[in-house]
Design a protein around this motif. Structure first.
Motif, PDB file in Angstrom:
ATOM      1  N   GLN A  97       0.837  -1.207   0.000  1.00  0.00           N
ATOM      2  CA  GLN A  97       0.000   0.000   0.000  1.00  0.00           C
ATOM      3  C   GLN A  97       0.868   1.252   0.000  1.00  0.00           C
ATOM      4  OE1 GLN A  97      -3.037   0.324   3.102  1.00  0.00           O
ATOM      5  NE2 GLN A  97      -2.674   2.522   3.241  1.00  0.00           N
ATOM      6  N   LEU A  98       1.945   1.236   0.785  1.00  0.00           N
ATOM      7  CA  LEU A  98       2.845   2.382   0.846  1.00  0.00           C
ATOM      8  C   LEU A  98       3.476   2.657  -0.504  1.00  0.00           C
ATOM      9  CD1 LEU A  98       4.335   4.515   2.529  1.00  0.00           C
ATOM     10  CD2 LEU A  98       6.050   2.763   3.073  1.00  0.00           C
ATOM     11  N   MET A  99       3.902   1.604  -1.203  1.00  0.00           N
ATOM     12  CA  MET A  99       4.529   1.783  -2.510  1.00  0.00           C
ATOM     13  C   MET A  99       3.544   2.344  -3.519  1.00  0.00           C
ATOM     14  SD  MET A  99       7.543   0.897  -1.765  1.00  0.00           S
ATOM     15  CE  MET A  99       8.260   1.012  -3.405  1.00  0.00           C
ATOM     16  N   VAL A 100       2.308   1.867  -3.490  1.00  0.00           N
ATOM     17  CA  VAL A 100       1.300   2.369  -4.426  1.00  0.00           C
ATOM     18  C   VAL A 100       0.962   3.823  -4.110  1.00  0.00           C
ATOM     19  CG1 VAL A 100      -1.059   2.060  -5.272  1.00  0.00           C
ATOM     20  CG2 VAL A 100       0.357   0.066  -4.813  1.00  0.00           C
ATOM     21  N   GLU A 101       0.901   4.164  -2.830  1.00  0.00           N
ATOM     22  CA  GLU A 101       0.605   5.551  -2.462  1.00  0.00           C
ATOM     23  C   GLU A 101       1.732   6.484  -2.893  1.00  0.00           C
ATOM     24  OE1 GLU A 101      -1.621   6.693   1.053  1.00  0.00           O
ATOM     25  OE2 GLU A 101      -1.425   4.625   1.767  1.00  0.00           O
ATOM     26  N   ARG A 102       2.968   6.007  -2.840  1.00  0.00           N
ATOM     27  CA  ARG A 102       4.086   6.813  -3.340  1.00  0.00           C
ATOM     28  C   ARG A 102       3.945   7.043  -4.841  1.00  0.00           C
ATOM     29  NH1 ARG A 102       9.361   4.100  -0.295  1.00  0.00           N
ATOM     30  NH2 ARG A 102       8.946   4.961   1.794  1.00  0.00           N
ATOM     31  N   GLN A 103       3.515   5.999  -5.537  1.00  0.00           N
ATOM     32  CA  GLN A 103       3.299   6.130  -6.975  1.00  0.00           C
ATOM     33  C   GLN A 103       2.203   7.138  -7.267  1.00  0.00           C
ATOM     34  OE1 GLN A 103       1.410   2.828  -9.262  1.00  0.00           O
ATOM     35  NE2 GLN A 103       3.391   2.681 -10.317  1.00  0.00           N
ATOM     36  N   ALA A 105       1.372   9.617  -5.338  1.00  0.00           N
ATOM     37  CA  ALA A 105       1.857  10.949  -4.966  1.00  0.00           C
ATOM     38  C   ALA A 105       2.608  11.600  -6.120  1.00  0.00           C
ATOM     39  CB  ALA A 105       2.750  10.851  -3.744  1.00  0.00           C
ATOM     40  N   GLU A 106       3.312  10.782  -6.921  1.00  0.00           N
ATOM     41  CA  GLU A 106       4.004  11.323  -8.095  1.00  0.00           C
ATOM     42  C   GLU A 106       3.013  11.840  -9.128  1.00  0.00           C
ATOM     43  OE1 GLU A 106       6.481   8.203  -9.516  1.00  0.00           O
ATOM     44  OE2 GLU A 106       7.848   8.248  -7.776  1.00  0.00           O
ATOM     45  N   GLU A 107       1.788  11.323  -9.079  1.00  0.00           N
ATOM     46  CA  GLU A 107       0.727  11.787  -9.977  1.00  0.00           C
ATOM     47  C   GLU A 107      -0.147  12.850  -9.307  1.00  0.00           C
ATOM     48  OE1 GLU A 107      -1.447   8.311 -11.016  1.00  0.00           O
ATOM     49  OE2 GLU A 107       0.333   7.154 -11.565  1.00  0.00           O
ATOM     50  N   HIS A 108       0.282  13.293  -8.109  1.00  0.00           N
ATOM     51  CA  HIS A 108      -0.459  14.311  -7.338  1.00  0.00           C
ATOM     52  C   HIS A 108      -1.872  13.822  -7.001  1.00  0.00           C
ATOM     53  CE1 HIS A 108       2.837  17.038  -8.289  1.00  0.00           C
ATOM     54  NE2 HIS A 108       2.672  16.756  -9.582  1.00  0.00           N
ATOM     55  N   LYS A 109      -1.931  12.543  -6.582  1.00  0.00           N
ATOM     56  CA  LYS A 109      -3.206  11.955  -6.189  1.00  0.00           C
ATOM     57  C   LYS A 109      -3.048  11.277  -4.832  1.00  0.00           C
ATOM     58  CE  LYS A 109      -4.498  10.804 -10.980  1.00  0.00           C
ATOM     59  NZ  LYS A 109      -4.817   9.676 -11.904  1.00  0.00           N
ATOM     60  N   THR A 110      -4.166  10.985  -4.190  1.00  0.00           N
ATOM     61  CA  THR A 110      -4.166  10.239  -2.933  1.00  0.00           C
ATOM     62  C   THR A 110      -5.161   9.089  -3.041  1.00  0.00           C
ATOM     63  OG1 THR A 110      -5.925  11.557  -1.907  1.00  0.00           O
ATOM     64  CG2 THR A 110      -3.647  12.342  -1.643  1.00  0.00           C
ATOM     65  N   ARG A 111      -5.028   8.125  -2.141  1.00  0.00           N
ATOM     66  CA  ARG A 111      -5.962   7.000  -2.153  1.00  0.00           C
ATOM     67  C   ARG A 111      -7.365   7.456  -1.765  1.00  0.00           C
ATOM     68  NH1 ARG A 111      -6.440   4.939   3.269  1.00  0.00           N
ATOM     69  NH2 ARG A 111      -4.804   5.740   4.638  1.00  0.00           N
ATOM     70  N   GLN A 112      -7.451   8.498  -0.950  1.00  0.00           N
ATOM     71  CA  GLN A 112      -8.766   9.025  -0.583  1.00  0.00           C
ATOM     72  C   GLN A 112      -9.474   9.615  -1.798  1.00  0.00           C
ATOM     73  OE1 GLN A 112      -5.987   9.579   1.114  1.00  0.00           O
ATOM     74  NE2 GLN A 112      -6.340   8.798   3.193  1.00  0.00           N
ATOM     75  N   GLN A 113      -8.699  10.250  -2.675  1.00  0.00           N
ATOM     76  CA  GLN A 113      -9.286  10.819  -3.885  1.00  0.00           C
ATOM     77  C   GLN A 113      -9.763   9.726  -4.832  1.00  0.00           C
ATOM     78  OE1 GLN A 113      -5.974  13.197  -5.186  1.00  0.00           O
ATOM     79  NE2 GLN A 113      -6.744  15.077  -4.229  1.00  0.00           N
ATOM     80  N   GLY A 115     -10.766   6.679  -3.948  1.00  0.00           N
ATOM     81  CA  GLY A 115     -11.832   5.852  -3.377  1.00  0.00           C
ATOM     82  C   GLY A 115     -11.360   4.420  -3.206  1.00  0.00           C
ATOM     83  N   ARG A 116     -12.051   3.677  -2.368  1.00  0.00           N
ATOM     84  CA  ARG A 116     -11.600   2.338  -1.994  1.00  0.00           C
ATOM     85  C   ARG A 116     -11.483   1.396  -3.194  1.00  0.00           C
ATOM     86  NH1 ARG A 116     -11.249  -0.895   2.483  1.00  0.00           N
ATOM     87  NH2 ARG A 116     -11.586  -3.123   2.137  1.00  0.00           N
ATOM     88  N   GLU A 117     -12.537   1.284  -3.997  1.00  0.00           N
ATOM     89  CA  GLU A 117     -12.536   0.311  -5.093  1.00  0.00           C
ATOM     90  C   GLU A 117     -11.451   0.613  -6.111  1.00  0.00           C
ATOM     91  OE1 GLU A 117     -16.332  -0.130  -6.854  1.00  0.00           O
ATOM     92  OE2 GLU A 117     -17.324  -0.796  -5.007  1.00  0.00           O
ATOM     93  N   ALA A 118     -11.304   1.873  -6.465  1.00  0.00           N
ATOM     94  CA  ALA A 118     -10.294   2.240  -7.459  1.00  0.00           C
ATOM     95  C   ALA A 118      -8.888   2.049  -6.903  1.00  0.00           C
ATOM     96  CB  ALA A 118     -10.491   3.696  -7.887  1.00  0.00           C
ATOM     97  N   PHE A 119      -8.717   2.308  -5.613  1.00  0.00           N
ATOM     98  CA  PHE A 119      -7.393   2.125  -5.009  1.00  0.00           C
ATOM     99  C   PHE A 119      -7.029   0.642  -4.949  1.00  0.00           C
ATOM    100  CE2 PHE A 119      -4.592   1.527  -1.286  1.00  0.00           C
ATOM    101  CZ  PHE A 119      -3.510   2.284  -1.717  1.00  0.00           C
TER     102      PHE A 119
END
Length: 227
Positions: A97-103, A105-113, A115-119
């Motif tokens: 999850q941390l690695m995907v969130e870093r990825q 962040a490079e796209e200026h996005k968050t997992r909250q943005q 949503g659960r299913e898309a994340f």
């Protein structure tokens, strides 16, 4: 015409071809229990490959580990054993999850943005990419595993086995829920393991507190005295 022998050994010209041949010919596959007949009297040696996390590609530590296990498995085969070496990969939940969130962040996005299913879908895409890359590295190494038994720790049978094991351990009182100090990550909004904590030393002070006491009580019982 004579051919000149290369002055230096080139592994790419030899090892890749033989590694691919071993996989194509399934030379290291062993029969499943239902199919094992004539070889049932042979000694059995089974080893599970510690599944690498799908957080990225294999590194030199994995190479050393795989080499040692490969030597042991091949030696057991040479001894005449039915040697079964089982490969797989691990989901490594929080770390992946941390690695995907870093990825993200490079796209200026968050997992909250997202949503659960898309994340979750994005995490599965990560697993597919690096899971395939890891297994490809194993094949290129010539790792002599049984590829017909390749697994992922979130496969259906593995998930059922994990739940069964935890339920049994709970029923036996070997694991339980209690109040503990945990490593809470305010960014991930979850508890993380000690391995995922960045330890930082700080200069502090050690305080000693002296409490005053009034009076002393002496209790005597025969020849025993306590103050």
């Amino acid at each position: 015409m004579p051919r000149d022998q290369p002055k230096a050994y080139d592994p790419a010209a030899i090892e890749a071809r033989w590694a691919a041949y071993w996989v194509e010919e399934a030379l290291f596959d062993q029969p499943h229990a239902a199919d094992a007949t004539s070889a049932s009297d042979s000694p059995v040696f089974t080893m599970l490959l510690p599944p690498p996390n799908v957080t990225g590609r294999l590194h030199m530590g994995h190479m050393l580990e795989h080499t040692e296990m490969d030597i042991l498995t091949r030696w057991r085969r040479m001894c005449g054993d039915l040697a079964l070496w089982i490969p797989g990969t691990d989901h490594a939940g929080i770390a992946t999850q941390l690695m995907v969130e870093r990825q993200l962040a490079e796209e200026h996005k968050t997992r909250q943005q997202l949503g659960r299913e898309a994340f979750v879908e994005r995490v599965w895409q990560w697993k597919q990419h690096y899971g395939v890359a890891i297994l490809d590295q194993m094949r290129r190494l010539g790792t002599s595993v049984d590829w017909s038994r390749e697994y992922f720790t979130m496969d259906g049978p593995r998930s059922l086995a994990v739940r069964e094991a935890f339920v049994r351990l709970h029923e036996q009182g070997l694991i339980y829920r209690g109040a503990y100090i945990v490593n809470w990550c305010p960014r991930c909004q979850t508890a993380i393991s000690d391995l995922e904590v960045i330890h930082e030393e700080q200069q502090g002070k050690l305080w000693e507190i002296r409490y005053p006491r009034r009076g002393r009580r002496r209790i005597c019982h025969g020849s025993d005295h306590a103050a």
